[in-house]
Design an enzyme around this catalytic site. Sequence first.
Site, mmCIF file in Angstrom:
data_model
loop_
_atom_site.group_PDB
_atom_site.id
_atom_site.type_symbol
_atom_site.label_atom_id
_atom_site.label_comp_id
_atom_site.label_asym_id
_atom_site.label_seq_id
_atom_site.Cartn_x
_atom_site.Cartn_y
_atom_site.Cartn_z
ATOM 1 N N ASP A 140 36.797 39.518 31.933
ATOM 2 C CA ASP A 140 36.487 40.695 32.750
ATOM 3 C C ASP A 140 37.315 40.545 34.019
ATOM 4 O OD1 ASP A 140 35.464 42.641 34.395
ATOM 5 O OD2 ASP A 140 33.473 41.730 34.595
ATOM 6 N N GLU A 177 35.221 48.494 29.607
ATOM 7 C CA GLU A 177 34.102 47.718 30.153
ATOM 8 C C GLU A 177 32.737 48.179 29.630
ATOM 9 O OE1 GLU A 177 34.908 47.990 34.317
ATOM 10 O OE2 GLU A 177 36.619 46.637 34.160
ATOM 11 N N LYS A 197 42.942 45.512 41.328
ATOM 12 C CA LYS A 197 42.575 46.307 40.157
ATOM 13 C C LYS A 197 42.620 47.809 40.450
ATOM 14 C CE LYS A 197 38.683 46.686 36.988
ATOM 15 N NZ LYS A 197 37.425 46.058 36.563
ATOM 16 N N ASP A 200 27.698 51.684 35.521
ATOM 17 C CA ASP A 200 28.489 50.586 36.099
ATOM 18 C C ASP A 200 28.922 50.930 37.523
ATOM 19 O OD1 ASP A 200 30.291 48.617 36.767
ATOM 20 O OD2 ASP A 200 31.477 48.763 34.938
#
Length: 572
Positions: free
Chosen positions: A30, A193, A92, A215
């Site tokens: 991850d 994800e 990211k 999330d």
Amino acid sequence: MTSPSYNALPPEVETPSADLPKSDMIMGIDLGTTYSCVAIVEDDFPKVIPSRKGQRTTPSIVALDDKGRLLIGEEAKKQLLINPTNTIYGAKRFIGRHFYSDEVGALSRYFSYTVVPIGDMAVGAQVGDRIFSLPQVSAMILNELRKNVCEYLKKNISQAVVSVPAYYTENQREAVREAGRIAGIDVIRIINEPTAAALAYGLNKDYERKILVYDLGGGTFDASVLELFENVFKVLATGGDTFLGGVDFDERAVQYILSEYERAEGQILQCDSVITQRLKDAAERAKIELSSKSSAQIDLPYITIAQGKFKDFRAELSQEDFNAMTEDLVDRTIEVCVEVLDAAGMQPEDVESVILVGGQTRMPLVVDKVSRFFAKQPTKGVHPDEVVACGAALMAHSLVSQSSVRLIDVLPMSIGGRQPNGGFKTFFPANCSLPAEHEIGVATVHDGQQAIEVFLYQGESDQALENEFLGAFVVTGFPKSPKGQVRLAVNMSLDQESILEVTARTLSTGQPMHVQMVANAPAVAENLDLEPLEPVLAPVQAPVQAPVRPASPAAEKRRYSGLRGFIRRISE
Ligand code: AMP
């Protein structure tokens, strides 16, 4: 400025010893905004591999210290407060974006380090006298995680399943694959994800239910509805907000500190990058404390100097006040849930389990609002920081063991082509199931035209240029003819990971044409000595969904041996 290589690890980065025996395991990674996590499957259970210092997650941070030494992970995080301009975090959020995009412009405001262009479009992060490409920064984090696994296994592991946010565009996904290549890691599969979280929640549990993965991480929010049955994980709809996350909650607490300072001192606090970073840090610490306490003390000794004297700042923030300051942010996440449910044709009560992912979901207000909206408590027993890595590891394990897991994902944003008038023609609509196939008819528009070029974009605007440019394909191989006489069927298929494959044939005889994929279409047009020509786009048929093919490791490997760019296989 040091002369840079943007597609290799910096020379001083230590890689796992080549003397270690090779492992055929695949790790699950991850690659997070704030923290990254790696897991493997042992005895059929996912296991998070901690760092040498026992940390189960690694800060996704790379920095240069004041002596010019490169620091990665935990070491880099330590200097964020004192040396923020030389500390790269949140990579990211930039990776795979175009430097001149609105998103990069908006994001740059969040970060203390300098963002610079590399080449025409890529984003680079400058720290001290060095510039790193974003894939390079991510590669350093991937390498750090890999080293932890190598040390744990006493073997050299070089294959990974890496998770990315569901809303990542094709360019962003490709940049993550690039990071893997730089780190010497074979990224066998990119997994979304929420799908990874769903796998960790429901693999081999015989569930038949619809779930929602909520999330809320450091910088972004996304919600996905999945249907689970017989180890099939089918995404029904996904959506999100790439500018809504933990940092926005921190920002509200920063604003509170600034207004309290002004109220107490009668003047505004002048901030440089170190003070700004200290404010952000204090705000985040207070926020985290308020997830388990009814009030938090904010202490910022020596925050500034006024009239030759050091000034301290001290204030108390109650959970109730902080909730009031941030309620609208949580409400926005609920609005996204409404949109996603709507796209899936569902009501809140149709969701049988809600899975919380991301550190910000520890905020009681989030749990409270989510519980009220769905009229049920979110599922306990999944760890919000580790669930995605565990799901990626389970996916990796299923690839090795060839088990019967099937992931049916959806395309997060529409993909289409530019029309002659600049309009955007959707080939694959957002939320269409993957894999998917679409065929268009194209015809020449000039006498003697020898190539037809299709420019591809991703996004939801009806104007192509307002969407993100992905690349192009050029169809050649037909004879010179008067305009309109060459009529071709162009077939585009997106596989499970939304990698595009294009074939073309003449409509009359079915003769296959040559298709060339290019990342920069005008450049290719130049090489071919052609005017960039645009086709007449007319759908031959509506998008059809291809049958779902279970992916074998061999097929996965073949897929990665192709071209650079998200469009990687050329068919003639
Ligand atoms: P992630 O991207 O999932 O690592 O989430 C990181 C975000 O979660 C950051 O904004 C953190 O400040 C936030 N976070 C971590 N722990 C907590 C907590 N206990 N309460 C509220 N937010 C938290």
